[in-house]
Design a protein around this motif. Sequence first.
Motif, PDB file in Angstrom:
ATOM      1  N   ARG A 134      69.782  54.876  -4.443  1.00 57.32           N
ATOM      2  CA  ARG A 134      68.432  54.412  -4.401  1.00 57.32           C
ATOM      3  C   ARG A 134      68.069  53.361  -5.629  1.00 57.32           C
ATOM      4  O   ARG A 134      67.516  52.275  -5.296  1.00 57.32           O
ATOM      5  CB  ARG A 134      67.398  55.400  -4.171  1.00 57.32           C
ATOM      6  CG  ARG A 134      66.021  54.880  -3.717  1.00 57.32           C
ATOM      7  CD  ARG A 134      64.945  55.950  -3.805  1.00 57.32           C
ATOM      8  NE  ARG A 134      65.522  57.057  -2.812  1.00 57.32           N
ATOM      9  CZ  ARG A 134      64.568  58.012  -2.220  1.00 57.32           C
ATOM     10  NH1 ARG A 134      63.439  57.744  -2.231  1.00 57.32           N
ATOM     11  NH2 ARG A 134      65.159  58.812  -1.289  1.00 57.32           N
ATOM     12  N   LEU A 177      88.650  70.499   4.133  1.00 58.52           N
ATOM     13  CA  LEU A 177      88.781  71.283   5.239  1.00 58.52           C
ATOM     14  C   LEU A 177      90.428  71.343   5.408  1.00 58.52           C
ATOM     15  O   LEU A 177      90.596  72.449   5.976  1.00 58.52           O
ATOM     16  CB  LEU A 177      88.307  70.366   6.367  1.00 58.52           C
ATOM     17  CG  LEU A 177      86.514  70.565   6.374  1.00 58.52           C
ATOM     18  CD1 LEU A 177      86.273  69.758   7.844  1.00 58.52           C
ATOM     19  CD2 LEU A 177      85.996  71.850   6.469  1.00 58.52           C
ATOM     20  N   GLN A 229      76.254  70.904  -2.612  1.00 54.70           N
ATOM     21  CA  GLN A 229      76.034  72.063  -1.809  1.00 54.70           C
ATOM     22  C   GLN A 229      77.124  72.950  -0.997  1.00 54.70           C
ATOM     23  O   GLN A 229      76.927  73.977  -0.476  1.00 54.70           O
ATOM     24  CB  GLN A 229      74.737  71.647  -0.608  1.00 54.70           C
ATOM     25  CG  GLN A 229      73.447  71.467  -1.406  1.00 54.70           C
ATOM     26  CD  GLN A 229      72.515  70.612  -0.336  1.00 54.70           C
ATOM     27  OE1 GLN A 229      72.852  70.127   0.417  1.00 54.70           O
ATOM     28  NE2 GLN A 229      71.154  70.707  -1.051  1.00 54.70           N
ATOM     29  N   ALA A 241      71.616  53.916   3.641  1.00 52.06           N
ATOM     30  CA  ALA A 241      70.244  54.325   4.091  1.00 52.06           C
ATOM     31  C   ALA A 241      69.307  54.564   2.796  1.00 52.06           C
ATOM     32  O   ALA A 241      68.253  54.200   2.373  1.00 52.06           O
ATOM     33  CB  ALA A 241      70.081  55.512   4.805  1.00 52.06           C
ATOM     34  N   GLU A 242      69.917  55.194   1.774  1.00 55.45           N
ATOM     35  CA  GLU A 242      69.236  55.533   0.366  1.00 55.45           C
ATOM     36  C   GLU A 242      69.236  54.044  -0.296  1.00 55.45           C
ATOM     37  O   GLU A 242      68.077  53.519  -0.901  1.00 55.45           O
ATOM     38  CB  GLU A 242      70.021  56.398  -0.446  1.00 55.45           C
ATOM     39  CG  GLU A 242      69.935  57.622  -0.249  1.00 55.45           C
ATOM     40  CD  GLU A 242      68.650  58.443  -0.705  1.00 55.45           C
ATOM     41  OE1 GLU A 242      68.037  57.600  -1.721  1.00 55.45           O
ATOM     42  OE2 GLU A 242      68.443  59.394  -0.125  1.00 55.45           O
ATOM     43  N   THR A 287      80.965  74.291  -0.864  1.00 55.67           N
ATOM     44  CA  THR A 287      81.395  75.542  -1.733  1.00 55.67           C
ATOM     45  C   THR A 287      83.139  75.058  -1.704  1.00 55.67           C
ATOM     46  O   THR A 287      83.644  75.356  -0.698  1.00 55.67           O
ATOM     47  CB  THR A 287      81.301  76.947  -1.422  1.00 55.67           C
ATOM     48  OG1 THR A 287      81.035  76.747  -0.001  1.00 55.67           O
ATOM     49  CG2 THR A 287      80.127  77.511  -2.098  1.00 55.67           C
ATOM     50  N   LEU A 343      73.549  51.462   8.401  1.00 61.30           N
ATOM     51  CA  LEU A 343      72.522  52.150   8.184  1.00 61.30           C
ATOM     52  C   LEU A 343      72.656  53.698   8.373  1.00 61.30           C
ATOM     53  O   LEU A 343      71.901  54.425   7.511  1.00 61.30           O
ATOM     54  CB  LEU A 343      71.213  51.679   8.909  1.00 61.30           C
ATOM     55  CG  LEU A 343      69.951  51.912   8.203  1.00 61.30           C
ATOM     56  CD1 LEU A 343      69.827  51.559   6.870  1.00 61.30           C
ATOM     57  CD2 LEU A 343      68.936  51.422   9.122  1.00 61.30           C
ATOM     58  N   SER A 344      73.538  53.905   9.131  1.00 61.32           N
ATOM     59  CA  SER A 344      73.660  55.589   9.416  1.00 61.32           C
ATOM     60  C   SER A 344      74.415  56.241   8.400  1.00 61.32           C
ATOM     61  O   SER A 344      74.508  57.269   8.152  1.00 61.32           O
ATOM     62  CB  SER A 344      74.446  55.565  10.744  1.00 61.32           C
ATOM     63  OG  SER A 344      75.676  55.370  10.741  1.00 61.32           O
ATOM     64  N   ARG A 372      85.623  62.262   7.910  1.00 59.54           N
ATOM     65  CA  ARG A 372      86.443  63.602   7.429  1.00 59.54           C
ATOM     66  C   ARG A 372      87.234  64.247   8.310  1.00 59.54           C
ATOM     67  O   ARG A 372      88.399  64.488   7.926  1.00 59.54           O
ATOM     68  CB  ARG A 372      85.103  64.735   7.544  1.00 59.54           C
ATOM     69  CG  ARG A 372      84.189  64.587   6.548  1.00 59.54           C
ATOM     70  CD  ARG A 372      83.104  65.511   6.619  1.00 59.54           C
ATOM     71  NE  ARG A 372      81.948  65.039   6.037  1.00 59.54           N
ATOM     72  CZ  ARG A 372      80.732  65.679   5.676  1.00 59.54           C
ATOM     73  NH1 ARG A 372      80.695  67.045   5.923  1.00 59.54           N
ATOM     74  NH2 ARG A 372      79.871  65.175   5.173  1.00 59.54           N
ATOM     75  N   VAL A 373      87.315  63.609   9.567  1.00 58.35           N
ATOM     76  CA  VAL A 373      88.212  64.241  10.587  1.00 58.35           C
ATOM     77  C   VAL A 373      89.549  63.697  10.179  1.00 58.35           C
ATOM     78  O   VAL A 373      90.646  64.299  10.181  1.00 58.35           O
ATOM     79  CB  VAL A 373      87.735  63.670  11.883  1.00 58.35           C
ATOM     80  CG1 VAL A 373      88.803  64.065  12.982  1.00 58.35           C
ATOM     81  CG2 VAL A 373      86.545  64.237  12.434  1.00 58.35           C
ATOM     82  N   GLU A 418      75.186  66.613  -0.152  1.00 64.59           N
ATOM     83  CA  GLU A 418      76.171  67.582   0.460  1.00 64.59           C
ATOM     84  C   GLU A 418      77.090  67.998  -0.836  1.00 64.59           C
ATOM     85  O   GLU A 418      77.469  69.221  -0.628  1.00 64.59           O
ATOM     86  CB  GLU A 418      76.852  67.255   1.676  1.00 64.59           C
ATOM     87  CG  GLU A 418      77.183  68.327   2.242  1.00 64.59           C
ATOM     88  CD  GLU A 418      78.028  67.944   3.530  1.00 64.59           C
ATOM     89  OE1 GLU A 418      77.790  66.801   3.918  1.00 64.59           O
ATOM     90  OE2 GLU A 418      78.858  68.638   3.993  1.00 64.59           O
TER      91      GLU A 418
END
Lengths: 334, 334
Positions: free
Chosen positions: B293, B254, B280, B74-75, B282, B68-69, B221-222, B277
Motif C-alpha cells: 500500500r 505443504l 497467521q 490490490a493493496e 503455523t 488485481l486478484s 502454492r500447488v 497470511e
Amino acid sequence: MTVNDIARASGVSRATVSLVLRGSPLVHAETRNRVELELKRQGYVYNRGAANLRRRTSSSVALVINDLSNPFFAEFAMGVDEALVGEGYVTLLGSTGESPARQETLLASLMEHSPAGVILSPAEHSDGERLQRLLGPHTAVLVFNRELPGAGYDFLALDNRRGAWLATEHLLARGHRRIAFFGGHADSSSCQQRRQGYADAMIAAGIPPDPRWLIESAPTRVEASQRTVELFAHARAPTAAVCYNDNVALGLKLGLIARGVRPGLDFALTGFDDIPEAAQTTPPLTTIAVEPRARGRQAAELLLQRVRDRDAPTRQVVAPVQLVVRGSSGAPPS
Amino acid sequence: MTVNDIARASGVSRATVSLVLRGSPLVHAETRNRVELELKRQGYVYNRGAANLRRRTSSSVALVINDLSNPFFAEFAMGVDEALVGEGYVTLLGSTGESPARQETLLASLMEHSPAGVILSPAEHSDGERLQRLLGPHTAVLVFNRELPGAGYDFLALDNRRGAWLATEHLLARGHRRIAFFGGHADSSSCQQRRQGYADAMIAAGIPPDPRWLIESAPTRVEASQRTVELFAHARAPTAAVCYNDNVALGLKLGLIARGVRPGLDFALTGFDDIPEAAQTTPPLTTIAVEPRARGRQAAELLLQRVRDRDAPTRQVVAPVQLVVRGSSGAPPS
DNA sequence: CTGAAAGCGCTTACAG
DNA sequence: CTGAAAGCGCTTACAG
C-alpha cells in the motif's frame, strides 16, 4: 493532434474526419483511406471527453468498493472491469475503506466526472438518504452486497440465507445436532441473513438453536481464533460450526488446533466465500462458493441494463451460491 | 443543472458563477452567497469534463495492473487510489490479467480519456516499443514492479536483490550452509534479481550455490508444493530455502509436511511479500515485507511529480524492503 | 466586482 | 458524398 489538424492535412472538413472516426458509411472509400492514413501518420488520439460533452453521453462507470484489500472485492472489481471494458466503458475506481465519510467525498468527486452509472458496494453504516442526494435522481445505480436502507436502487446480493442453509443441512446430514453459528457482526445484514438460513435449517430439523451457539466475532482470523474458547464454555458445546465466512473459519481452525481439537476429525466446520486458500489449507475447507468475479460481471451487466432503460422496474437480484464439500466438515458427531 | 441555469436563477452572468465555483476572491460576498444558495438549491453538480476540456487539464490517472486478484497488487491499487484522491484525481482502473494484447487495447481505450498520467504494472512479455507508441511522447508514465525494456519511463521497483540477500544472510547467520533458492520463473526479472541477491550472499559466505539448489516453479502454492521433491532428489539436499515469494513458501510448507518434514523445525524457509497470511500460518513465515500500500502511495506521488515537471530527468526508484523474522526460519541446520 | 465573447475538441442537423 | 455552422458546459482574458 485534433480533428482539425487531420482535416487540414488530408484536405477535407472536420465533419468528414468525424464521420471517418465514427465509421460512418457516408464517406467515400478513397476519402476514408486518405483520412485514415493521416490519422495513423499523426498518431491521432480521440478525445472521448470532448465527444461525450457534445453527444451528452458518458463512457465511464464509477465502481465504489468498501474494501479492495479483501480478495472477494478485488475479484469482484476484476469482473466488473472485465465486463465494462468489453462494452466500451472505462472504470472509475474508488475505495472507501468502510468509511461512510470517505465514501461521500469520493462519490461527490466521481459524480463530477459524469459517469454513466455507479456500482456501489456500500460502506458499513452508510446513510442511504445522503447517498441518494449525492447520486441525484437520474444516475443509474447498482448496489452490491449490502442493502442500502431507504434507496430505491437495483440490488445484487449473494444468497446468504441459502448458503448458510446449505452448510447447515450438510452438517445435519452428517449427523451433527449441536451446531454453532460462528462469527460475523450480528448487526450486519449479511450476518443476519446467514444466521437466518442456519436457524431455518436447524428448526426444520427440529433443533431450536441454543443462544449459546451464536457467537459473534469480527470477520478476521485473529479475533475468530480468540473467540474459539466461547464455543466450549458450557455443557452443550457444539460438535460443528457454520462459520460466517472463510476467514472466520480459518481463524476458528487455528483456535481449535491451539486447544488440541483437530478440525475435520474432532470438530466439523464450514466457511463461506471459497477464497483460494480454502482449497489449500489442511484439512481443506468445506465452504460456500460465491464466484466473486462472475458477480462482478453480473453487476456490470445489470448496471448497463439500467443505463439503457432508466424506467424499468427496480430489481433485486439474488446470485446463486454453491456448497463445496471438502475435508473440514468430515468429523462424525461425538 | 448547468452554470447557465444557476446564473439565470441568481441574476448574474455565467462568468460570475464560474468564479464562485472556483472560489475566486474577485466576487462580492453577498453575490457569492446568493449564488452558493442557488447551487445547493438546484443540486448543481460540476461538470469536470467540460472544465478540463476548456482548461486543457486532466483530473484522472490511469492505473493499469497486471493482476488485481493478487493481494499484493490490490493493496498497491488501494495505495494509489488513496493518494490520488487526496490530490484531487480520480483513478481509471484497468486490469490486464497478464495479457499483453489486453493491455494494449486497454491502454488505447484509457488514453482516449486523456489521463494526466499512467501508472503501469506491465504484463509479462510486454512490448515496450509498442506501449511507448500507444502512450505517446507526452504522457507522464510511471512503471511499477517490472521493467519495461526500451522505454525511458520513471520506474519504481522493489529492492528484490536486497530482500533475497537479507533472507539468505539470515539463514546463513543461523548456521545453514546448504540453502536453496526455491520457486519463481527464471526468466522473470524479479526472480533473476532475487536469485542474484541470494547468490551474492552465498558467495560472500564462501559457498558457491550448487545449481541443484535452484528450483523453478510457477508462483502458485500447488506447483510449489509439487516441486518440493526436487529439493531432496540428490545427496547435497538443502537444510533451508529462500523462497521466491510467500505463496511459494506456503506451497513448499505443504510439500514438506506431506513428506513428514516439519517446517521451522526440520527445515527452515523464508518468503517474500509478507502477505497477511504469512503471520497467521503455523509456524508463522519469516519473510520480506514490501508494504504494497505504501508502494502505491509512493507510485502516485512519483507520477504526480512527473506530471508537474515533464522535463525532470528520468528516475529509477528502489523501494526499501525489510526482513521480518518469524518461526519458519527457526530450524537449526542438521 | 460583473458581463459579453471566444474557444477547448468534438458531433450533428442542414444545405448543397 | 462533403462543408459551414451551431453547440455540449465550462473558463478566461478583456472591457467596463
